[in-house]
Design an enzyme around this catalytic site. Structure first.
Site, short mmCIF file in Angstrom:
data_model
loop_
_atom_site.label_atom_id
_atom_site.label_comp_id
_atom_site.label_asym_id
_atom_site.label_seq_id
_atom_site.Cartn_x
_atom_site.Cartn_y
_atom_site.Cartn_z
N ASP A 1 0.86 -1.18 0.00
CA ASP A 1 0.00 0.00 0.00
C ASP A 1 0.90 1.23 0.00
O ASP A 1 1.93 1.26 0.68
CB ASP A 1 -0.89 -0.03 1.24
CG ASP A 1 -1.99 1.01 1.19
OD1 ASP A 1 -3.06 0.67 0.67
OD2 ASP A 1 -1.76 2.13 1.66
N ILE A 2 0.52 2.25 -0.76
CA ILE A 2 1.30 3.49 -0.79
C ILE A 2 0.99 4.28 0.49
O ILE A 2 -0.17 4.59 0.76
CB ILE A 2 0.96 4.33 -2.03
CG1 ILE A 2 1.21 3.53 -3.32
CG2 ILE A 2 1.78 5.62 -2.05
CD1 ILE A 2 0.77 4.22 -4.58
N ASN B 1 -2.26 12.83 -2.63
CA ASN B 1 -3.25 13.18 -3.66
C ASN B 1 -3.88 14.54 -3.37
O ASN B 1 -4.03 15.37 -4.27
CB ASN B 1 -4.34 12.11 -3.70
CG ASN B 1 -4.46 11.45 -5.05
OD1 ASN B 1 -3.74 11.80 -5.99
ND2 ASN B 1 -5.35 10.50 -5.17
N ASP C 1 -1.85 9.93 -9.98
CA ASP C 1 -1.87 8.89 -11.02
C ASP C 1 -0.46 8.55 -11.48
O ASP C 1 -0.14 7.40 -11.77
CB ASP C 1 -2.71 9.35 -12.21
CG ASP C 1 -4.20 9.37 -11.91
OD1 ASP C 1 -4.60 8.84 -10.86
OD2 ASP C 1 -4.96 9.94 -12.73
N GLU D 1 -4.95 2.44 -3.99
CA GLU D 1 -3.48 2.57 -3.95
C GLU D 1 -2.82 1.29 -3.46
O GLU D 1 -1.66 1.29 -3.08
CB GLU D 1 -3.07 3.74 -3.06
CG GLU D 1 -3.38 3.57 -1.59
CD GLU D 1 -4.75 4.09 -1.19
OE1 GLU D 1 -4.92 4.42 -0.01
OE2 GLU D 1 -5.65 4.15 -2.06
#
Length: 260
Positions: free
Chosen positions: A125-126, A133, A142, A168
């Protein structure tokens, strides 16, 4: 369906021509079996040659038509394959999507059982992606998703399968890979992404970098796949609770549960 109907018409037409040719041959054969004047025999032979040439032309026409149909079928097959690839590929990151992941995970577990080999699942996971964002906008977000996906693809080999798991979150299916080996792969990816800095393509603005948290689980023979995903997911959340930008495994979750 249109191509099938077309082939059916071609074959029906040709079948009618074959029946007609067969009747003609029967008539000529019967006539030649009886005593006939020489001129009549010549006429019968001429009719036979004419009908044979006509049949040869019909065969040629059918072959040409079927050749064109074969080209259409090839184009249809290519189009269907392209549609299938699109249906199983994440449009943004251009790596396999969740649908492909689900099917491949089933296949990978079957292979692991048949071969008696280990198989591991990595979820990542980011870290703080929503904040990234919100700060820099979805276009830069993106770009981050695409870079992470490309890093995953570049870091695996053979039958290893990276996929966008959702939002994500990403997943990697690692056949013939035990838990410890999967941790090494995950840590290599983590370090690779951590070293990257994101720069705007047009503005050249420096947006800094992102980190990834990882959870790793190893498949257990004949278990429900939801259990495997659940263990990897629990390990991922363990990594996040422990400060992010790290790799945790199902063993860490087990140790935490025993300690509590």
């Amino acid at each position: 369906q249109a191509v099938i109907d077309k082939v059916s018409r071609y074959l029906d037409d040709h079948a009618g021509g074959i029946d007609s040719f067969g009747h003609t041959l029967d008539n000529i054969s019967n006539a030649m079996g009886r005593s006939q004047p020489q001129e009549k025999v010549r006429a019968l032979v001429a009719d036979l040659v004419k009908e044979t040439q006509s049949m040869a032309q019909r065969n040629y026409n059918l072959e040409s038509r079927l050749g064109r149909v074969a080209t259409e079928v090839t184009e249809l097959r290519e189009n269907l394959q392209a549609v299938q690839r699109e249906a199983l590929t994440d449009a943004l990151t251009n790596i396999p999507n969740r649908k492909f992941f689900d099917a491949r995970l089933i296949e990978a577990t079957r292979e692991a059982l048949a071969e008696g080999e280990a198989m591991s699942l990595v979820l990542c996971d980011i870290d703080h992606f929503k904040r990234f964002n919100d700060t820099y906008g979805h276009q830069i977000g993106d770009q981050v998703l695409r870079l992470v996906a490309r890093t995953l693809s570049d870091s695996v080999k053979g039958r290893d399968t990276p996929a966008r798991f959702g939002g994500e979150e990403f997943a990697i299916i690692l056949p013939r890979t035990n838990l410890q080996q999967a941790v090494i792969v995950a840590d290599q990816i983590r370090n690779g992404v951590m070293r990257r800095r994101f720069v705007g393509k047009d503005t050249r603005d420096d947006y800094g970098g992102v980190t990834l948290s990882f959870g790793v689980g190893q498949y257990r023979a004949n278990e429900d796949l939801a259990d495997l995903i659940g263990r990897a997911d629990a390990a991922l959340y363990h990594a996040k609770r422990e400060g992010r930008n790290r790799v945790s495994t199902e063993l860490n979750v087990g140790d935490l549960a025993r300690a509590s």
